[in-house]
Design an enzyme around this catalytic site. Structure first.
Site, mmCIF file in Angstrom:
data_model
loop_
_atom_site.group_PDB
_atom_site.id
_atom_site.type_symbol
_atom_site.label_atom_id
_atom_site.label_comp_id
_atom_site.label_asym_id
_atom_site.label_seq_id
_atom_site.Cartn_x
_atom_site.Cartn_y
_atom_site.Cartn_z
ATOM 1 N N ASP A 85 68.842 20.137 -22.466
ATOM 2 C CA ASP A 85 69.355 18.784 -22.699
ATOM 3 C C ASP A 85 68.176 17.821 -22.914
ATOM 4 O OD1 ASP A 85 71.352 16.911 -22.932
ATOM 5 O OD2 ASP A 85 71.751 16.717 -20.785
ATOM 6 N N HIS A 86 68.436 16.662 -23.486
ATOM 7 C CA HIS A 86 67.446 15.586 -23.720
ATOM 8 C C HIS A 86 65.990 15.949 -23.495
ATOM 9 C CE1 HIS A 86 70.272 12.272 -24.271
ATOM 10 N NE2 HIS A 86 71.011 12.841 -23.336
ATOM 11 N N ASP A 107 65.338 14.645 -28.486
ATOM 12 C CA ASP A 107 65.811 13.263 -28.505
ATOM 13 C C ASP A 107 64.668 12.321 -28.889
ATOM 14 O OD1 ASP A 107 66.759 10.735 -28.043
ATOM 15 O OD2 ASP A 107 67.521 11.134 -26.024
ATOM 16 N N GLU A 137 69.662 13.028 -31.667
ATOM 17 C CA GLU A 137 70.455 11.842 -31.305
ATOM 18 C C GLU A 137 70.153 10.711 -32.277
ATOM 19 O OE1 GLU A 137 70.899 10.863 -27.134
ATOM 20 O OE2 GLU A 137 70.637 8.724 -27.545
ATOM 21 N N HIS A 181 75.454 7.299 -20.182
ATOM 22 C CA HIS A 181 75.224 8.248 -19.077
ATOM 23 C C HIS A 181 75.507 7.617 -17.710
ATOM 24 C CE1 HIS A 181 72.392 9.764 -22.276
ATOM 25 N NE2 HIS A 181 73.079 10.841 -21.998
ATOM 26 N N HIS A 209 77.911 12.532 -25.395
ATOM 27 C CA HIS A 209 77.250 12.533 -24.079
ATOM 28 C C HIS A 209 77.944 11.520 -23.174
ATOM 29 C CE1 HIS A 209 73.183 14.542 -25.020
ATOM 30 N NE2 HIS A 209 73.964 14.751 -26.067
ATOM 31 N N GLY A 211 79.922 12.076 -20.503
ATOM 32 C CA GLY A 211 81.333 12.458 -20.450
ATOM 33 C C GLY A 211 82.070 12.112 -19.168
ATOM 34 N N THR A 234 77.508 14.009 -14.521
ATOM 35 C CA THR A 234 77.536 13.156 -13.320
ATOM 36 C C THR A 234 78.642 13.544 -12.337
ATOM 37 O OG1 THR A 234 76.618 11.339 -14.609
ATOM 38 C CG2 THR A 234 77.709 10.742 -12.556
#
Ligand SMILES: [Zn+2]
Length: 283
Positions: A85-86, A107, A137, A181, A209, A211, A234
């Protein structure tokens, strides 16, 4: 053998007009729970790692995490993929690819359009030479706690999408359409018209993203209107934390050494929670 490439899951979702869910994970408990939940509802899933958990937070390493997920996925009865991720650093991308990540997010959304294109293009060239897909992104998915999801300046501009996707040859594109986020102070409202505009401009699968906290009716709409990968983190962390606290509360006053049953307790809580989320996927 169910360890598959990230692109396979995204293509599968695209074909079925739905989204695969990608879960942020930290450790064995989370990976085991995602796989158990996916197996229970017979859906594919992506396991994601944020690079800082390997480079700064001492949670794991790219090599340890990659080997663990591969070993566990190979025994799974549903397809499981591994995604980074990122990531903001080209060298970390290379290390993750060497460690078995078959899908990475690069990203460069903090740069202007031309610089984002220049940097992303170089990463795509390298990753593709290794058979790895790249998510980029465009626009900026900020932080929910700053109300970034309500700032239209952050949103992906449809007119930039064509230029970006054609110039970079990315495999998936994360967009900002009212998502952010972390924990939303108020339920977000996705700009679904913007999603339609973007989806009409490009054939590249789109990624949502931020979510956690997006109402499920909006997610169902987004999945049927071009979102083929959905990042979820999260809420899982909250579930994990709550389960750890509940376990230790229930085991007082046995004391702090009573750790043996914790993993099983936590995994059951996370698995039950994620299985419900996976029901949103029409695969
Ligand atoms: Zn994200």
């Amino acid at each position: 053998m169910s360890f598959v490439k990230g692109i396979e899951l995204i293509k599968m979702a695209e074909k079925a007009n739905t989204s695969v869910i990608a879960f942020n994970c930290l450790d064995y408990n989370m990976v085991a729970s995602v796989i158990a939940a996916a197996e229970r509802v017979k859906k594919p899933a992506m396991i994601m790692l944020l690079p800082e958990h390997a480079t700064k937070n001492k949670v794991t390493t790219f090599e340890a995490f990659g080997a663990m997920v591969k070993a566990m996925a190979e025994k799974a009865t549903v397809p499981i993929a591994l995604h980074l991720d990122h990531c903001y650093d080209e060298e970390e991308i290379k290390r993750a690819i060497d460690a078995g990540f078959t899908s990475v997010m690069y990203d460069a959304s903090q740069y202007d359009l031309d610089e984002n294109i220049r940097r992303t293009k170089a990463v795509v060239w390298y990753a593709h030479s290794k058979g790895v897909m790249v998510e980029a992104e465009l626009g900026s998915v900020g932080l929910a706690q700053n109300n970034d999801n309500e700032k239209a300046d952050f949103y992906t501009k449809p007119e930039a999408v064509k230029k970006f996707t054609e110039a970079t040859d990315v495999d998936a594109l994360a967009i900002a359409i009212g998502n952010a986020h972390g924990d939303y102070p108020f339920p977000p409202k996705l700009d679904l018209e913007r999603l339609d505009e973007i989806n009409a401009i490009t054939d590249v699968p789109l990624v949502l993203h931020g979510g956690s906290g997006i109402p499920e009716d909006q997610l169902a709409e987004a999945f049927s209107r071009g979102i083929n990968k959905f990042n979820y983190g999260t809420d899982t962390m909250h579930c994990y934390n709550d389960a750890v606290l509940a376990y230790h509360k229930a085991h007082e006053p046995a004391g702090s050494n009573d750790m043996i049953g914790e993993a099983e307790f936590v995994q059951k809580a996370i698995t039950d929670f994620l299985a419900k989320k996976l029901d949103l996927v029409k695969l």
